[in-house]
Structure formats: C-alpha cells, structure tokens
Design a protein around this motif. Structure first.
Motif, short mmCIF file in Angstrom:
data_model
loop_
_atom_site.label_atom_id
_atom_site.label_comp_id
_atom_site.label_asym_id
_atom_site.label_seq_id
_atom_site.Cartn_x
_atom_site.Cartn_y
_atom_site.Cartn_z
N VAL A 194 -18.95 38.51 42.87
CA VAL A 194 -19.09 37.31 42.04
C VAL A 194 -18.74 36.11 42.90
N VAL A 195 -19.63 35.11 42.93
CA VAL A 195 -19.36 33.92 43.74
C VAL A 195 -19.11 32.68 42.90
N HIS A 196 -19.40 32.77 41.60
CA HIS A 196 -19.21 31.60 40.73
C HIS A 196 -19.23 32.05 39.28
N VAL A 197 -18.42 31.40 38.44
CA VAL A 197 -18.46 31.64 37.00
C VAL A 197 -18.38 30.29 36.30
N ASP A 198 -19.33 30.01 35.43
CA ASP A 198 -19.32 28.79 34.63
C ASP A 198 -18.26 28.89 33.54
N SER A 199 -17.77 27.77 33.09
CA SER A 199 -16.94 27.74 31.88
C SER A 199 -17.84 28.08 30.70
N PRO A 200 -17.32 28.79 29.70
CA PRO A 200 -18.14 29.13 28.54
C PRO A 200 -18.62 27.89 27.80
N CYS A 201 -19.82 27.96 27.27
CA CYS A 201 -20.32 26.89 26.42
C CYS A 201 -19.59 26.94 25.08
N GLU A 202 -19.67 25.87 24.34
CA GLU A 202 -19.01 25.83 23.04
C GLU A 202 -19.54 26.95 22.14
N GLY A 203 -18.64 27.69 21.57
CA GLY A 203 -19.02 28.79 20.71
C GLY A 203 -19.19 30.11 21.42
N SER A 204 -19.06 30.11 22.76
CA SER A 204 -19.21 31.34 23.55
C SER A 204 -17.86 31.75 24.13
N ARG A 205 -17.72 33.04 24.42
CA ARG A 205 -16.48 33.55 25.02
C ARG A 205 -16.58 33.68 26.52
N ILE A 206 -17.80 33.73 27.03
CA ILE A 206 -17.99 33.91 28.47
C ILE A 206 -19.04 32.94 28.98
#
Length: 272
Positions: A237-249
């Motif tokens: 894994v090289v990057h992870v976005d912050s979850p969008c509103e209403g999402s957990r991941i």
C-alpha cells in the motif's frame, strides 16, 4: 447449515451493486453540460498544468461509462505527482528507462480520465483499454482532449483489451513501463482473468513493469483477489485516502511488482 462466513457472503450478494460501486457525491468535479438524461460532460481542472480535461459520461449505458471513486484518487495523485506517493515510483521508472517518454497502459479505463491525466501531467505515451463496446466513448474523450494532450507532449492510444485473453495482450504489446488501473476489483468472476492479464504483461525475464492500482474496498471477498495476487506479486500500500463522508474506509493505492523468485510449484504465468 450455512457457516457465518457463508452467511456474510450471501448478505453481500444481496446488496445493490450499483449503489455500492458508485456512491452518490463521489467527486467534486464541475458539470459543464447535461444535454440529455443519458449524457453528461464534466470538466476536470488539473492544477499542475493550469488546464482542464473534458470527460463525457454515459450513465444510461452502464458502469463502464461512469466515473468511479478510485479514478478520482489516481487523477489527484497524478496532478500532484511530483510530491505525491507516486513520485518515488515514477522516479524509479524514469531512472531505469533507456527511452524517452514513459509508456503507460491503463486497464479497465472506463471514461479514460486516468489515462488522459497521466498523458497530460507526465507527457507520457498512454494506451487506454477496455471492453470493445466501451471503446467509442473512450475515443470520444481522447479526441475531446486532443489540444491539451498536444500542448503537453502527451499521446493517448485507444485499444480493446479483454482480461484473460492472450490475443488481446499480444495486440496491445508488453513494452510498457507502468500499468495503471482504478476500481477494477469488484466482481469476483473477474479476478482470475485480470490476474492472468497482469501476469502476461508483467512476468518474464528482464521485466520491471510496475502495476499501480487504486481500489475502494466494498466487500470482504475483495481479499480473495489480493491473496491470489500475492502468490506471484509483491504488493504494498502506497497511499490511503481519508474516508468520504458517510464511509468507513477510503480509497487505497497499491503497488504490484513481480516477485523475483520462481512461481510456486504447479503455477506458471498463465494460471493461478
């Protein structure tokens, strides 16, 4: 009696795939035209080049004609490629290259926004691919961005590529530095053909091709794809976005590279 895992898998199968795959408010891009309910054209501003690309979506024609969440992630990373997690990957490829412009292949291109963004931000030679019935809209979007592509020294070729088909891989060739894809892991019956295509492209003597994939995990069964992939690829894994509103991941971006050692007994690059 079904096991808890089977019950969980069954409950996932009952979910509406359209709502899971394409949640509402997935991006903040501006719509500049909505000629009919079946068509919408959006402009996507690329800050690094101070210009826009134009993409036509055809929602009434299916999932392949719409913008998926993970494509937005790759678009943004490409826009900021000099400082984003893509930077070390691109630097490594460029430093080892003996030719000029990067050669990039995109799998499951859909609207083509990722491949077009790669061409204009990197000055790359990109081949965007998808199923044959998706090609006309892909070509439309490439043609719609001809001016910005020319001004940035990029080029985009459009080709049909069905996953798992040896002849299609032969037709597009294997002389690429980088393979890109976004939101291509969703239906489990596509795992095997997708992995076969990746092996055909990336495995072989002297191959140093890298696969970068943006993925929004929706079902637990997605892990099956990664388990199979890790048999023959190093995956990180090289990057992870912050979850969008209403999402957990949030959307995660993975780097795949072929393992140097031999394939496990009984396997070759054509089968898992």
């Amino acid at each position: 009696m079904a096991t808890p895992q089977q019950q969980e898998d069954d409950s996932e199968d009952d979910l509406d795939p359209i709502k899971i795959l394409l949640p509402d408010n997935q991006n903040g891009f501006s719509k500049i035209q909505h000629d009919t309910p079946a068509q919408e054209v959006q402009q996507h501003y690329i800050h690094s080049i101070k210009s826009t690309v134009v993409i036509r979506q055809l929602p009434s024609q299916g999932l392949s004609f719409q913008l998926w969440p993970a494509a937005t992630t790759l678009f943004n990373l490409l826009d900021n490629h000099s400082t984003s997690p893509l930077s070390p990957i691109l630097d490594t490829i460029s430093n080892g290259s003996t030719h000029g412009a990067l050669r990039i292949l995109e799998l499951g291109s859909g609207t083509g926004i990722v491949g077009i963004a790669a061409a204009v931000t990197l000055g790359a030679k990109v081949t965007v691919t998808d199923l044959p019935h998706v090609i006309p809209n892909l070509q439309f979007n490439v043609d719609a961005n001809a001016d910005v592509l020319a001004s940035r020294g990029g080029a985009v070729n459009v080709a049909a590529l069905r996953w798992g088909e040896d002849a299609d891989v032969e037709a597009v060739g294997r002389e690429f530095d980088l393979v890109l894809a976004s939101d291509v892991v969703y239906y489990d019956y596509l795992y095997k053909p997708l992995l076969k295509t990746l092996r055909l492209l990336m495995m072989g003597e002297g191959k140093k091709m890298v696969f970068v994939m943006a993925h929004l995990r929706r079902w637990k069964k997605d892990s099956v794809f990664f388990k199979r992939a890790k048999k023959v690829f190093n995956v990180e894994v090289v990057h992870v976005d912050s979850p969008c509103e209403g999402s957990r991941i949030g959307v995660a971006v993975y780097r795949f590279a072929a393992k140097a050692q031999r394939l496990p007994a009984g396997l070759n690059r054509y089968s898992l």
